[in-house]
Design a protein around this motif. Structure first.
Motif, PDB file in Angstrom:
ATOM      1  N   LYS A   1       0.830  -1.212   0.000  1.00  0.00           N
ATOM      2  CA  LYS A   1       0.000   0.000   0.000  1.00  0.00           C
ATOM      3  C   LYS A   1       0.865   1.263   0.000  1.00  0.00           C
ATOM      4  O   LYS A   1       0.486   2.270  -0.612  1.00  0.00           O
ATOM      5  N   ILE A   2       2.020   1.207   0.644  1.00  0.00           N
ATOM      6  CA  ILE A   2       2.950   2.342   0.619  1.00  0.00           C
ATOM      7  C   ILE A   2       3.425   2.597  -0.813  1.00  0.00           C
ATOM      8  O   ILE A   2       3.457   3.737  -1.278  1.00  0.00           O
ATOM      9  N   ILE A   3       3.776   1.527  -1.509  1.00  0.00           N
ATOM     10  CA  ILE A   3       4.193   1.651  -2.905  1.00  0.00           C
ATOM     11  C   ILE A   3       3.050   2.226  -3.741  1.00  0.00           C
ATOM     12  O   ILE A   3       3.248   3.126  -4.567  1.00  0.00           O
ATOM     13  N   LEU A   4       1.849   1.736  -3.536  1.00  0.00           N
ATOM     14  CA  LEU A   4       0.677   2.231  -4.265  1.00  0.00           C
ATOM     15  C   LEU A   4       0.500   3.735  -4.052  1.00  0.00           C
ATOM     16  O   LEU A   4       0.239   4.484  -4.999  1.00  0.00           O
ATOM     17  N   ASP A   5       0.651   4.181  -2.815  1.00  0.00           N
ATOM     18  CA  ASP A   5       0.470   5.602  -2.498  1.00  0.00           C
ATOM     19  C   ASP A   5       1.593   6.486  -3.040  1.00  0.00           C
ATOM     20  O   ASP A   5       1.444   7.708  -3.107  1.00  0.00           O
ATOM     21  N   ALA A   6       2.698   5.878  -3.429  1.00  0.00           N
ATOM     22  CA  ALA A   6       3.854   6.652  -3.872  1.00  0.00           C
ATOM     23  C   ALA A   6       3.685   7.238  -5.273  1.00  0.00           C
ATOM     24  O   ALA A   6       4.410   8.148  -5.650  1.00  0.00           O
ATOM     25  N   PHE A   7       2.731   6.713  -6.025  1.00  0.00           N
ATOM     26  CA  PHE A   7       2.586   7.123  -7.414  1.00  0.00           C
ATOM     27  C   PHE A   7       1.159   7.549  -7.704  1.00  0.00           C
ATOM     28  O   PHE A   7       0.222   7.034  -7.102  1.00  0.00           O
ATOM     29  N   PRO A   8       0.991   8.459  -8.664  1.00  0.00           N
ATOM     30  CA  PRO A   8      -0.379   8.765  -9.088  1.00  0.00           C
ATOM     31  C   PRO A   8      -0.977   7.524  -9.738  1.00  0.00           C
ATOM     32  O   PRO A   8      -0.253   6.729 -10.340  1.00  0.00           O
ATOM     33  N   TYR A   9      -2.278   7.359  -9.601  1.00  0.00           N
ATOM     34  CA  TYR A   9      -2.948   6.177 -10.142  1.00  0.00           C
ATOM     35  C   TYR A   9      -3.905   6.609 -11.243  1.00  0.00           C
ATOM     36  O   TYR A   9      -4.628   7.583 -11.089  1.00  0.00           O
ATOM     37  N   GLY A  10      -3.883   5.897 -12.342  1.00  0.00           N
ATOM     38  CA  GLY A  10      -4.835   6.180 -13.410  1.00  0.00           C
ATOM     39  C   GLY A  10      -4.156   6.511 -14.724  1.00  0.00           C
ATOM     40  O   GLY A  10      -3.071   6.018 -15.015  1.00  0.00           O
ATOM     41  N   ASP A  11      -4.801   7.369 -15.508  1.00  0.00           N
ATOM     42  CA  ASP A  11      -4.357   7.650 -16.870  1.00  0.00           C
ATOM     43  C   ASP A  11      -2.894   8.072 -16.973  1.00  0.00           C
ATOM     44  O   ASP A  11      -2.182   7.614 -17.850  1.00  0.00           O
ATOM     45  N   ARG A  12      -2.458   8.954 -16.115  1.00  0.00           N
ATOM     46  CA  ARG A  12      -1.067   9.416 -16.171  1.00  0.00           C
ATOM     47  C   ARG A  12      -0.199   8.747 -15.113  1.00  0.00           C
ATOM     48  O   ARG A  12       0.942   9.108 -14.928  1.00  0.00           O
ATOM     49  N   GLY A  13      -0.761   7.800 -14.431  1.00  0.00           N
ATOM     50  CA  GLY A  13      -0.034   7.145 -13.346  1.00  0.00           C
ATOM     51  C   GLY A  13       0.175   5.669 -13.597  1.00  0.00           C
ATOM     52  O   GLY A  13       0.444   5.247 -14.716  1.00  0.00           O
ATOM     53  N   ILE A  14       0.025   4.903 -12.556  1.00  0.00           N
ATOM     54  CA  ILE A  14       0.263   3.458 -12.632  1.00  0.00           C
ATOM     55  C   ILE A  14      -1.052   2.696 -12.631  1.00  0.00           C
ATOM     56  O   ILE A  14      -2.104   3.239 -12.298  1.00  0.00           O
ATOM     57  N   ARG A  15      -0.953   1.432 -13.003  1.00  0.00           N
ATOM     58  CA  ARG A  15      -1.975   0.436 -12.735  1.00  0.00           C
ATOM     59  C   ARG A  15      -1.265  -0.638 -11.927  1.00  0.00           C
ATOM     60  O   ARG A  15      -0.076  -0.875 -12.114  1.00  0.00           O
TER      61      ARG A  15
END
Length: 132
Positions: A56-70
């Motif tokens: 969850k820390i890794i998930l929160d480290a990056f934007p999620y979605g179109d310009r971010g990660i999946r």
């Protein structure tokens, strides 16, 4: 083991914090992130919840979605299972809820099974999606 896990998590949190200060959202391109989580007995239950928290820390480290990660997650003990695919969830709240549902397997370790699951299930789906 516990203190070394905590030290690693703390170090990664510091790196992420520095990186977030140095980058804007415009600097980031979309990326697919597949987390492979060892849920075998050797991890021990108390450390399993640290593994989930780290994810969850890794998930929160990056934007999620179109310009971010999946994010997709595979977890394994005796057998690898796909917890969710890269396109299963479209927001961090749903991903965190799915992560919170993952219980410690307390089984033997089958690392090769997780590698097979990555290539035969998760990444094949991405490859065929890109080809379409």
């Amino acid at each position: 083991l516990s203190s070394s896990v905590e030290d690693v998590v703390e170090s990664i949190e510091e790196i992420i914090s520095r990186t977030k200060r140095d980058l804007s959202e415009e600097d980031c391109a979309q990326a697919d992130l597949v987390m492979v989580l060892d849920s075998s007995g050797s991890i021990q239950e108390e450390n399993w919840y640290k593994v989930l928290n780290f994810t969850k820390i890794i998930l929160d480290a990056f934007p999620y979605g179109d310009r971010g990660i999946r994010m997709g997650v595979i977890w394994y003990g005796n057998k690898a299972e796909i917890a969710f695919h890269l396109n299963t969830h479209n927001n961090t709240k749903d991903i965190k809820a799915a992560i919170d549902q993952m219980k410690w397997k307390d089984e033997a370790t089958n690392t090769s099974g997780s590698e097979s699951a990555i290539f035969s299930h998760l990444l094949n789906c991405v490859y065929f999606h890109l080809q379409a």
